[in-house]
Scaffold this motif. Sequence first.
Motif, PDB file in Angstrom:
ATOM      1  N   ASP A 124       6.764 -29.952  22.227  1.00  0.00           N
ATOM      2  CA  ASP A 124       7.745 -29.192  23.217  1.00  0.00           C
ATOM      3  C   ASP A 124       7.074 -27.921  23.138  1.00  0.00           C
ATOM      4  O   ASP A 124       7.180 -26.976  22.399  1.00  0.00           O
ATOM      5  CB  ASP A 124       8.779 -29.221  22.554  1.00  0.00           C
ATOM      6  CG  ASP A 124       9.960 -28.516  23.132  1.00  0.00           C
ATOM      7  OD1 ASP A 124       9.659 -27.938  24.420  1.00  0.00           O
ATOM      8  OD2 ASP A 124      11.062 -28.125  22.577  1.00  0.00           O
ATOM      9  N   ASP A 125       6.169 -27.860  24.235  1.00  0.00           N
ATOM     10  CA  ASP A 125       5.127 -26.617  24.436  1.00  0.00           C
ATOM     11  C   ASP A 125       5.422 -25.903  25.675  1.00  0.00           C
ATOM     12  O   ASP A 125       6.001 -26.383  26.703  1.00  0.00           O
ATOM     13  CB  ASP A 125       3.838 -26.984  24.072  1.00  0.00           C
ATOM     14  CG  ASP A 125       3.245 -27.868  25.300  1.00  0.00           C
ATOM     15  OD1 ASP A 125       3.870 -28.811  25.719  1.00  0.00           O
ATOM     16  OD2 ASP A 125       2.128 -28.146  25.436  1.00  0.00           O
ATOM     17  N   TRP A 126       4.735 -24.926  25.734  1.00  0.00           N
ATOM     18  CA  TRP A 126       4.635 -23.721  26.807  1.00  0.00           C
ATOM     19  C   TRP A 126       3.607 -22.982  26.639  1.00  0.00           C
ATOM     20  O   TRP A 126       3.105 -22.564  25.603  1.00  0.00           O
ATOM     21  CB  TRP A 126       6.051 -23.196  26.842  1.00  0.00           C
ATOM     22  CG  TRP A 126       6.639 -22.574  25.814  1.00  0.00           C
ATOM     23  CD1 TRP A 126       6.174 -21.272  25.588  1.00  0.00           C
ATOM     24  CD2 TRP A 126       7.281 -22.907  24.705  1.00  0.00           C
ATOM     25  NE1 TRP A 126       6.729 -20.901  24.412  1.00  0.00           N
ATOM     26  CE2 TRP A 126       7.408 -21.753  24.074  1.00  0.00           C
ATOM     27  CE3 TRP A 126       7.810 -24.231  24.216  1.00  0.00           C
ATOM     28  CZ2 TRP A 126       7.945 -22.185  22.537  1.00  0.00           C
ATOM     29  CZ3 TRP A 126       8.626 -24.349  23.374  1.00  0.00           C
ATOM     30  CH2 TRP A 126       8.635 -23.233  22.135  1.00  0.00           C
ATOM     31  N   TRP A 127       3.496 -22.055  27.745  1.00  0.00           N
ATOM     32  CA  TRP A 127       2.437 -20.872  27.837  1.00  0.00           C
ATOM     33  C   TRP A 127       3.338 -19.787  27.929  1.00  0.00           C
ATOM     34  O   TRP A 127       4.253 -19.630  28.952  1.00  0.00           O
ATOM     35  CB  TRP A 127       1.260 -20.968  28.707  1.00  0.00           C
ATOM     36  CG  TRP A 127       0.333 -22.242  28.472  1.00  0.00           C
ATOM     37  CD1 TRP A 127       0.634 -23.644  28.899  1.00  0.00           C
ATOM     38  CD2 TRP A 127      -0.752 -22.279  27.931  1.00  0.00           C
ATOM     39  NE1 TRP A 127      -0.366 -24.334  28.288  1.00  0.00           N
ATOM     40  CE2 TRP A 127      -1.347 -23.349  27.570  1.00  0.00           C
ATOM     41  CE3 TRP A 127      -1.456 -21.134  27.253  1.00  0.00           C
ATOM     42  CZ2 TRP A 127      -2.462 -23.675  27.059  1.00  0.00           C
ATOM     43  CZ3 TRP A 127      -2.637 -21.202  26.495  1.00  0.00           C
ATOM     44  CH2 TRP A 127      -3.003 -22.618  26.322  1.00  0.00           C
ATOM     45  N   PHE A 128       2.890 -18.376  27.603  1.00  0.00           N
ATOM     46  CA  PHE A 128       3.562 -17.283  27.634  1.00  0.00           C
ATOM     47  C   PHE A 128       2.811 -16.160  27.288  1.00  0.00           C
ATOM     48  O   PHE A 128       1.835 -16.284  26.980  1.00  0.00           O
ATOM     49  CB  PHE A 128       4.929 -17.055  26.688  1.00  0.00           C
ATOM     50  CG  PHE A 128       4.413 -17.331  25.165  1.00  0.00           C
ATOM     51  CD1 PHE A 128       4.588 -16.302  24.427  1.00  0.00           C
ATOM     52  CD2 PHE A 128       4.212 -18.269  24.724  1.00  0.00           C
ATOM     53  CE1 PHE A 128       4.183 -16.062  23.125  1.00  0.00           C
ATOM     54  CE2 PHE A 128       3.957 -18.312  23.393  1.00  0.00           C
ATOM     55  CZ  PHE A 128       3.629 -17.141  22.737  1.00  0.00           C
ATOM     56  N   THR A 129       3.226 -15.065  27.910  1.00  0.00           N
ATOM     57  CA  THR A 129       2.448 -13.870  27.721  1.00  0.00           C
ATOM     58  C   THR A 129       2.542 -13.109  26.321  1.00  0.00           C
ATOM     59  O   THR A 129       3.543 -13.441  25.816  1.00  0.00           O
ATOM     60  CB  THR A 129       2.814 -12.665  28.822  1.00  0.00           C
ATOM     61  OG1 THR A 129       4.491 -12.327  28.387  1.00  0.00           O
ATOM     62  CG2 THR A 129       2.652 -13.043  30.323  1.00  0.00           C
ATOM     63  N   PRO A 130       1.641 -12.532  25.890  1.00  0.00           N
ATOM     64  CA  PRO A 130       1.610 -11.656  24.534  1.00  0.00           C
ATOM     65  C   PRO A 130       2.772 -10.832  24.547  1.00  0.00           C
ATOM     66  O   PRO A 130       3.115 -10.119  25.709  1.00  0.00           O
ATOM     67  CB  PRO A 130       0.296 -11.252  24.186  1.00  0.00           C
ATOM     68  CG  PRO A 130      -0.504 -11.758  25.276  1.00  0.00           C
ATOM     69  CD  PRO A 130       0.341 -12.284  26.348  1.00  0.00           C
ATOM     70  N   GLY A 131       3.511 -10.585  23.382  1.00  0.00           N
ATOM     71  CA  GLY A 131       4.485  -9.610  23.468  1.00  0.00           C
ATOM     72  C   GLY A 131       5.514  -9.922  22.372  1.00  0.00           C
ATOM     73  O   GLY A 131       5.660 -11.129  21.828  1.00  0.00           O
ATOM     74  N   GLY A 132       6.584  -9.105  22.144  1.00  0.00           N
ATOM     75  CA  GLY A 132       7.674  -9.417  21.270  1.00  0.00           C
ATOM     76  C   GLY A 132       8.580  -8.231  21.155  1.00  0.00           C
ATOM     77  O   GLY A 132       8.462  -7.163  21.770  1.00  0.00           O
ATOM     78  N   GLY A 133       9.411  -8.426  19.978  1.00  0.00           N
ATOM     79  CA  GLY A 133      10.512  -7.479  19.797  1.00  0.00           C
ATOM     80  C   GLY A 133      10.187  -6.175  19.234  1.00  0.00           C
ATOM     81  O   GLY A 133       9.120  -5.994  18.643  1.00  0.00           O
ATOM     82  N   LEU A 134      11.038  -5.004  19.675  1.00  0.00           N
ATOM     83  CA  LEU A 134      10.529  -3.666  19.398  1.00  0.00           C
ATOM     84  C   LEU A 134      10.825  -3.790  17.752  1.00  0.00           C
ATOM     85  O   LEU A 134      12.035  -4.383  17.143  1.00  0.00           O
ATOM     86  CB  LEU A 134      11.454  -2.466  19.968  1.00  0.00           C
ATOM     87  CG  LEU A 134      10.741  -2.194  21.326  1.00  0.00           C
ATOM     88  CD1 LEU A 134      10.582  -3.087  22.553  1.00  0.00           C
ATOM     89  CD2 LEU A 134      11.906  -1.253  21.702  1.00  0.00           C
ATOM     90  N   GLU A 135      10.119  -2.806  17.008  1.00  0.00           N
ATOM     91  CA  GLU A 135      10.578  -2.588  15.566  1.00  0.00           C
ATOM     92  C   GLU A 135      10.908  -1.329  15.277  1.00  0.00           C
ATOM     93  O   GLU A 135       9.944  -0.403  15.697  1.00  0.00           O
ATOM     94  CB  GLU A 135       9.460  -3.189  14.821  1.00  0.00           C
ATOM     95  CG  GLU A 135       9.119  -4.617  14.766  1.00  0.00           C
ATOM     96  CD  GLU A 135       7.841  -5.046  13.828  1.00  0.00           C
ATOM     97  OE1 GLU A 135       7.397  -4.411  13.165  1.00  0.00           O
ATOM     98  OE2 GLU A 135       7.716  -6.243  13.879  1.00  0.00           O
ATOM     99  N   GLY A 136      11.979  -0.988  14.381  1.00  0.00           N
ATOM    100  CA  GLY A 136      12.299   0.300  14.281  1.00  0.00           C
ATOM    101  C   GLY A 136      12.783   1.329  15.444  1.00  0.00           C
ATOM    102  O   GLY A 136      13.202   0.906  16.479  1.00  0.00           O
ATOM    103  N   ALA A 137      11.959   2.431  15.460  1.00  0.00           N
ATOM    104  CA  ALA A 137      12.145   3.426  16.443  1.00  0.00           C
ATOM    105  C   ALA A 137      10.929   3.306  17.688  1.00  0.00           C
ATOM    106  O   ALA A 137      10.918   4.257  18.241  1.00  0.00           O
ATOM    107  CB  ALA A 137      12.330   4.804  15.979  1.00  0.00           C
TER     108      ALA A 137
END
Length: 174
Positions: free
Chosen positions: A45-58
């Motif tokens: 169950d796979d896919w391709w995506f751009t690098p990135g992620g959630g903000l941390e702290g401020a």
Amino acid sequence: MSAEPQRTGEQEYEGGLRKVARVVLLDPEDRILLLHGHEPDDPADDWWFTPGGGLEGAETRQEAALRELAEETGITEVELGPVLWRRRCSFPFAGRRWDQDEWYFLARTTQTATAATGLTELERRSVAGARWWTCQELTRAHETVYPTRLAELLRTLLDEGPPAGPVTLDAEIV
């Protein structure tokens, strides 16, 4: 003795959207870097995506974009450009639903070797590698790619340059 909190990259977010910064990273040949992800317990169950992620702290979205790029790819020699696109999405992953407000930053680099040295435990179980794609390869790809119109968006970006302001993409609910 209290333990140092561990960075998980999947902090809980209450009553709203998880703020995410993503990077549309282009090399000198205008190839885009995508990560190959899959469900932790189901590599098929796979896919391709751009690098990135959630903000941390401020941290700002720009800071998060650069941090995530370094952690997921090892690439730090980056010229971060404008926000190209904004997208809201909702998808199941690793046994829960993720609701995200994603901003996609344009970035350029000459550093094409990748090394995922800062992955979280969940990312180590669900990221299978990285690959540079030409726009033509992306257009012909039969694999799942997020956002789903990435080939078309990349072609427009390469033909016309960055938009005057961020373009709001259709919401994607999987």
